[in-house]
Design an enzyme around this catalytic site. Structure first.
Site, PDB file in Angstrom:
ATOM      1  N   HIS A  57      -6.975   8.169  -6.327  1.00  0.00           N
ATOM      2  CA  HIS A  57      -7.186   7.163  -5.288  1.00  0.00           C
ATOM      3  C   HIS A  57      -6.083   6.121  -5.407  1.00  0.00           C
ATOM      4  O   HIS A  57      -5.467   5.958  -6.461  1.00  0.00           O
ATOM      5  CB  HIS A  57      -8.544   6.503  -5.459  1.00  0.00           C
ATOM      6  CG  HIS A  57      -9.697   7.392  -5.133  1.00  0.00           C
ATOM      7  ND1 HIS A  57     -10.958   6.902  -4.903  1.00  0.00           N
ATOM      8  CD2 HIS A  57      -9.796   8.734  -5.008  1.00  0.00           C
ATOM      9  CE1 HIS A  57     -11.786   7.896  -4.646  1.00  0.00           C
ATOM     10  NE2 HIS A  57     -11.100   9.023  -4.706  1.00  0.00           N
ATOM     11  N   GLU A  59      -6.190   2.923  -5.665  1.00  0.00           N
ATOM     12  CA  GLU A  59      -6.435   1.903  -6.681  1.00  0.00           C
ATOM     13  C   GLU A  59      -6.164   2.438  -8.090  1.00  0.00           C
ATOM     14  O   GLU A  59      -5.527   1.755  -8.898  1.00  0.00           O
ATOM     15  CB  GLU A  59      -7.881   1.394  -6.588  1.00  0.00           C
ATOM     16  CG  GLU A  59      -8.212   0.720  -5.272  1.00  0.00           C
ATOM     17  CD  GLU A  59      -8.717   1.674  -4.189  1.00  0.00           C
ATOM     18  OE1 GLU A  59      -9.301   1.177  -3.216  1.00  0.00           O
ATOM     19  OE2 GLU A  59      -8.530   2.908  -4.311  1.00  0.00           O
ATOM     20  N   CYS A  87     -14.375   2.294  -4.115  1.00  0.00           N
ATOM     21  CA  CYS A  87     -15.471   3.191  -4.448  1.00  0.00           C
ATOM     22  C   CYS A  87     -15.896   2.848  -5.880  1.00  0.00           C
ATOM     23  O   CYS A  87     -15.193   2.114  -6.576  1.00  0.00           O
ATOM     24  CB  CYS A  87     -15.021   4.650  -4.331  1.00  0.00           C
ATOM     25  SG  CYS A  87     -13.913   5.178  -5.662  1.00  0.00           S
TER      26      CYS A  87
END
Length: 159
Positions: A57, A59, A87
């Site tokens: 992801h 991040e 998330c």
């Protein structure tokens, strides 16, 4: 509510979002910028598809890059600007990296028809035995013995 500088960093994260999802198609349209003391430590887009890695992801990728750049696992004092709310995995990664603040642009409701973030939030709210993956404990005494051994080490990693 962030400052004008916070807005600029978020707009940069949104540019990275567009590049990842629409232009380069490395994964979904997610982008992240990590800043400390006004300096961008990392800017990364989602790389799930290009890296064949469900943990890539934006991040997590940005955290990995920022930590490599500073030579530490500790991002204390850093601010994360992410194009979409984190998330649970990305939030946990930011938490463990000791990021001080997270700003986000979109919510998971904005893309619920495309990505199933709501499903994981729902699953995480359930008791362990009711979750989709049904976590179950095995070999607890053996693992506890290793924890005891680790505790006795004066130079064991602590973070």
């Amino acid at each position: 509510m962030g400052s004008a500088q916070d807005r600029d960093f978020m707009l940069h994260a949104i540019e990275v979002m567009r590049r990842a999802g629409v232009v380069d198609k490395t994964g979904g349209p997610f982008g992240c910028v990590i800043v400390r003391d006004g300096e961008i430590l990392a800017a990364a887009g989602n790389r799930v598809m290009s890296d064949h890695d469900p943990t890539a992801h934006a991040e997590v990728t940005a955290i990995r890059e920022a930590c490599k750049k500073i030579g530490s696992h500790d991002l204390s004092g850093a601010v994360m600007y992410t194009s979409c709310m984190c998330c649970p995995m990305c939030y946990a990664a930011a938490f463990w990296a000791r990021v001080d603040k997270i700003y986000y642009a979109s919510t998971c409701d904005d893309y619920a028809d495309l990505f199933d973030d709501v499903a994981i939030y729902t699953d995480m709210d359930r008791e362990l035995h009711e979750r989709k993956l049904r976590p179950e404990q095995l070999c607890h005494p053996e693992a506890s013995a290793v924890w005891q051994e680790f505790r006795a080490m004066p130079d064991g990693a602590r973070y």
